[in-house]
Enzyme design. Structure first.
Site, PDB file in Angstrom:
ATOM      1  N   CYS A 128      -6.303   7.804  -3.160  1.00 36.77           N
ATOM      2  CA  CYS A 128      -5.481   8.449  -2.135  1.00 36.77           C
ATOM      3  C   CYS A 128      -6.315   9.591  -1.578  1.00 36.77           C
ATOM      4  O   CYS A 128      -6.777  10.455  -2.335  1.00 36.77           O
ATOM      5  CB  CYS A 128      -4.192   8.982  -2.761  1.00 36.77           C
ATOM      6  SG  CYS A 128      -3.207  10.045  -1.677  1.00 36.77           S
ATOM      7  N   ASP A 156      -2.111   5.978  -6.309  1.00 34.02           N
ATOM      8  CA  ASP A 156      -1.971   6.288  -4.889  1.00 34.02           C
ATOM      9  C   ASP A 156      -0.534   6.725  -4.641  1.00 34.02           C
ATOM     10  O   ASP A 156       0.339   6.539  -5.483  1.00 34.02           O
ATOM     11  CB  ASP A 156      -2.305   5.042  -4.050  1.00 34.02           C
ATOM     12  CG  ASP A 156      -2.152   5.297  -2.549  1.00 34.02           C
ATOM     13  OD1 ASP A 156      -2.760   6.261  -2.053  1.00 34.02           O
ATOM     14  OD2 ASP A 156      -1.419   4.552  -1.876  1.00 34.02           O
ATOM     15  N   SER A 157      -0.305   7.261  -3.438  1.00 36.30           N
ATOM     16  CA  SER A 157       1.049   7.664  -3.068  1.00 36.30           C
ATOM     17  C   SER A 157       1.965   6.461  -2.873  1.00 36.30           C
ATOM     18  O   SER A 157       3.181   6.603  -2.857  1.00 36.30           O
ATOM     19  CB  SER A 157       1.004   8.479  -1.771  1.00 36.30           C
ATOM     20  OG  SER A 157       0.461   7.688  -0.727  1.00 36.30           O
ATOM     21  N   GLU A 211       3.445   0.515   5.303  1.00 33.16           N
ATOM     22  CA  GLU A 211       4.409   0.342   4.219  1.00 33.16           C
ATOM     23  C   GLU A 211       5.545  -0.614   4.634  1.00 33.16           C
ATOM     24  O   GLU A 211       6.113  -1.305   3.803  1.00 33.16           O
ATOM     25  CB  GLU A 211       5.004   1.697   3.798  1.00 33.16           C
ATOM     26  CG  GLU A 211       3.996   2.660   3.177  1.00 33.16           C
ATOM     27  CD  GLU A 211       3.920   2.586   1.665  1.00 33.16           C
ATOM     28  OE1 GLU A 211       4.845   2.061   1.035  1.00 33.16           O
ATOM     29  OE2 GLU A 211       2.904   3.049   1.113  1.00 33.16           O
ATOM     30  N   CYS A 223      -7.779   7.067   4.877  1.00 32.48           N
ATOM     31  CA  CYS A 223      -6.539   6.850   4.135  1.00 32.48           C
ATOM     32  C   CYS A 223      -6.603   5.420   3.647  1.00 32.48           C
ATOM     33  O   CYS A 223      -6.975   4.520   4.405  1.00 32.48           O
ATOM     34  CB  CYS A 223      -5.318   7.060   5.036  1.00 32.48           C
ATOM     35  SG  CYS A 223      -3.752   6.598   4.246  1.00 32.48           S
ATOM     36  N   HIS A 233      -4.469   3.256   3.149  1.00 37.06           N
ATOM     37  CA  HIS A 233      -3.613   2.294   3.849  1.00 37.06           C
ATOM     38  C   HIS A 233      -4.345   1.663   5.047  1.00 37.06           C
ATOM     39  O   HIS A 233      -4.036   0.544   5.450  1.00 37.06           O
ATOM     40  CB  HIS A 233      -2.350   2.979   4.391  1.00 37.06           C
ATOM     41  CG  HIS A 233      -1.326   3.328   3.362  1.00 37.06           C
ATOM     42  ND1 HIS A 233      -1.521   4.317   2.419  1.00 37.06           N
ATOM     43  CD2 HIS A 233      -0.084   2.832   3.131  1.00 37.06           C
ATOM     44  CE1 HIS A 233      -0.437   4.413   1.663  1.00 37.06           C
ATOM     45  NE2 HIS A 233       0.443   3.518   2.072  1.00 37.06           N
TER      46      HIS A 233
END
Length: 271
Positions: free
Chosen positions: A74, A11-12, A153, A185, A187
């Protein structure tokens, strides 16, 4: 292909840990090599060429770890890179979009589906395209939510700032009367409770992380690649990042079923 090799997940940043968490839950016997591109997050605002280059580098790194399959955890990389890298690398690779789209198509009752994601994912139109292939005639509304990734994040999962921004982002989707919302996404499942409260109980929230773990399970069974040996968590799970290893370790430990003892920082540009 060695059935007892690890599954590669990338993932990013930290969002893909929601996919890793679901793999751990659905397939506790499988081992995982996870890479988070924490030096170059977010991917959602970057060009397709850049995301494709990053994805190739990460896949080359994961191949050095002798993985038996790769999950692109991702949405942006799944949208921009999956179709290309599937052809370039001789290893099963899946993304997070198709599984989530399939679930949303089945879930909607009024044929109005909302998708929230990064600018890259929404701009690509990939969810609209895939869902309309599966069930023509759907009204799919995509909404970029670029601030969600940095908020997650930073660990602002239950914060008034996140509430305020989410309320603004979701107002358009509520005005369209969507009855199904894809968390486009990886996240976003980490702020699921906020999204649930703001959208209301009648809206189905689709978590592609869960659906992708189920798809991976089917893939490994189909190819005879299900692990048949037992390992301890320390032997099973290995974590790598491109920056901020200590911060990643703390966050990963807070959301995964077992403690993350160590995260290794590597120079991904070498691959």
């Amino acid at each position: 292909m060695d059935r007892n090799a690890s599954v590669g997940v990338f993932d990013s940043g930290i969002g893909g840990l929601t996919v890793a968490r679901e793999i751990m839950r659905q397939m506790p016997g499988e081992s995982i090599v996870y890479f988070g591109d924490t030096a170059r997050v977010p991917y959602g605002s970057k060009s397709q060429d850049t995301v494709l280059r990053y994805s190739r580098q990460i896949i080359r790194f994961l191949m050095t770890q002798k993985v038996k399959a790769i999950v692109i955890a991702c949405n942006t990389a799944s949208a921009y890179a999956l179709e290309t890298v599937e052809k370039e690398f001789d290893i099963p690779i899946i993304g997070v979009i198709r599984a989530g789209a399939r679930t949303a198509v089945k879930a909607t009752r009024n044929k109005k589906v909302g998708v929230i994601g990064t600018e890259g994912t929404i701009k690509s139109g990939i969810y609209t395209e895939v869902m309309n292939q599966m069930r023509p005639g759907l009204e799919v509304t995509g909404k970029p939510c670029p601030l969600f990734v940095p908020l997650v994040e930073e660990g602002l999962l239950h914060d008034s700032v996140t509430d305020e921004i989410a309320s603004r982002y979701l107002s358009e989707l509520k005005s369209r009367f969507v009855d199904t919302l894809v968390l486009g996404c990886t996240h976003y499942p980490l702020i699921r409770s906020t999204l649930r409260r703001l959208m209301g109980e009648d809206v189905v929230l689709v978590n592609p992380a869960y659906e992708t773990a189920i798809e991976l399970k089917s893939l490994l069974e189909e190819k005879g690649l299900v692990c048949d040996i037992e390992r301890t968590p320390e032997e099973k799970y290995h974590f790598y990042v491109s920056d901020l290893a200590e911060k990643f370790t703390a966050f990963a430990t807070s959301i995964l079923p077992s403690e993350v003892r160590e995260t290794k920082k590597i120079n991904i540009e070498e691959y």
